[in-house]
Design an enzyme around this catalytic site. Structure first.
Site, mmCIF file in Angstrom:
data_model
loop_
_atom_site.group_PDB
_atom_site.id
_atom_site.type_symbol
_atom_site.label_atom_id
_atom_site.label_comp_id
_atom_site.label_asym_id
_atom_site.label_seq_id
_atom_site.Cartn_x
_atom_site.Cartn_y
_atom_site.Cartn_z
ATOM 1 N N ARG A 98 0.816 -1.207 0.000
ATOM 2 C CA ARG A 98 0.000 0.000 0.000
ATOM 3 C C ARG A 98 0.854 1.263 0.000
ATOM 4 N NH1 ARG A 98 -3.091 1.934 -2.622
ATOM 5 N NH2 ARG A 98 -4.080 -0.099 -2.565
ATOM 6 N N LYS A 133 2.234 24.763 -3.284
ATOM 7 C CA LYS A 133 0.985 24.118 -2.855
ATOM 8 C C LYS A 133 1.136 22.601 -2.960
ATOM 9 C CE LYS A 133 -1.734 28.113 -4.292
ATOM 10 N NZ LYS A 133 -2.761 28.647 -5.224
ATOM 11 N N LYS A 165 4.775 39.064 -2.475
ATOM 12 C CA LYS A 165 3.400 38.871 -2.908
ATOM 13 C C LYS A 165 2.531 40.007 -2.371
ATOM 14 C CE LYS A 165 2.231 34.786 -4.005
ATOM 15 N NZ LYS A 165 1.734 33.380 -4.034
ATOM 16 N N GLU A 199 4.984 40.112 -7.207
ATOM 17 C CA GLU A 199 3.649 39.848 -7.748
ATOM 18 C C GLU A 199 2.880 41.145 -7.900
ATOM 19 O OE1 GLU A 199 0.693 36.669 -6.155
ATOM 20 O OE2 GLU A 199 0.162 38.549 -5.172
ATOM 21 N N ASP A 220 -0.626 38.320 -11.702
ATOM 22 C CA ASP A 220 -1.544 37.434 -11.002
ATOM 23 C C ASP A 220 -2.986 37.672 -11.423
ATOM 24 O OD1 ASP A 220 -2.164 35.432 -9.035
ATOM 25 O OD2 ASP A 220 -2.889 37.041 -7.735
#
Length: 295
Positions: A98, A133, A165, A199, A220
């Site tokens: 597994r 992410k 950002k 950004e 963005d």
């Protein structure tokens, strides 16, 4: 590239989680001297990734287990393809099954999805890259899978580059500070080898950011028309990255805008694992030589 240390660290943790005190089912059902051979079979087409992780799962469970005929990472396969043969003590194979499948299914799913994005951008200059992410603890594996699918990696961690950002800029510009001047101060504190990306979410932010001497600018959630205008304004003065709203349906038009990089969080944060299976095809007793009902 993945290192043996990275692989073994992640795989050991997974094996310990799955069988902290051993595999009770195999220990009570399977004789200790049972030997088995199993085939790793593709149940749908895709791109393979995670061969070294499969090997580690079996090796760390029982070093007597052999993995032969392992497919190369990055190969394209059809449903029904034999991707590896695993032979050795049956208890070890069943215990590691597994964990090996969990890793290789996810990594192959990422590689397969990445390859689709790369195919959609063929003929353009845009690179498909991943984001941060990723699944906590699995970033190195997932980013290897992106590479196996023909994609590229963004910064690996917060320690690798400066990326300003929207929330960073909100703090940096607090009190009405001039954005260009604030970014120039940041640039002045960095070594010449440290990459600086900023950004923006509006066209009018581009010139003030470029004036600070940044290396990359991220546009963005820009529309395709706005991306083309942004590329025109930048005019080669920085690397242009497009981010936000990227899907298999939109990526071709985004790439056609002339951007250099397209970052796609979906490669790792919402990918579907590929359907692969491990099927026992031979099972015997090492001493007595008769079949066991393992299949």
């Amino acid at each position: 590239m993945l290192t043996a240390h990275q692989i073994d660290t992640v795989v050991r943790a997974a094996l310990d989680e799955d069988a902290p005190w051993g595999d009770l089912s195999s220990e009570v059902l399977i004789p200790a001297d049972a030997i088995a051979t199993a085939h790793l079979i593709a149940r749908e087409p895709g791109v393979f990734s995670g061969g070294s992780v499969v090997e580690a799962a079996f090796r760390l469970t029982d070093p007597r287990i052999e993995v032969r005929g392992l497919a190369d990472d990055g190969i394209v396969f059809d449903a029904g393809a034999l991707l590896a043969e695993v032979s050795g003590p049956a208890r070890g194979i069943l215990q590691a099954e597994r964990i090996a499948l969990n890793f290789v299914q996810r990594m192959s799913g990422i590689a397969t999805l990445t390859s689709r994005y790369v195919a959609e951008t063929a003929g353009t200059s845009a690179r498909i890259v991943d984001t941060r992410k990723t699944t906590p603890g699995l970033r190195a594996l997932e980013r290897q899978a992106v590479r196996d699918g023909g994609g590229h990696n963004h910064r690996f961690s917060l320690s690798d580059a400066v990326m300003a950002k929207d929330n960073h800029l909100a703090v940096l510009s607090a009190g009405g500070r001039d954005l260009t001047e604030a970014l120039r101060e940041v640039r002045g504190r960095l070594s010449h080898t440290t990459h600086l990306e900023v950004e923006v979410d509006r066209i009018d932010q581009i010139e003030p950011v470029l004036a600070a001497g940044v290396d990359s600018i991220m546009l963005d959630n820009f529309s395709p028309d706005a991306l083309r205008e942004g590329v025109r304004i930048v005019a080669g003065r920085a690397i242009v990255e497009a981010s936000g709203g990227v899907s298999l349906e939109t990526v071709r038009e985004i790439a056609a805008s002339g951007v250099d990089v397209i970052s796609v969080g979906a490669l790792t944060h919402s990918v579907q694992s590929l359907d692969l299976g491990l099927d026992v095809v031979v099972h015997t007793r090492a001493a007595a030589g008769f079949a066991l009902p393992l299949a």
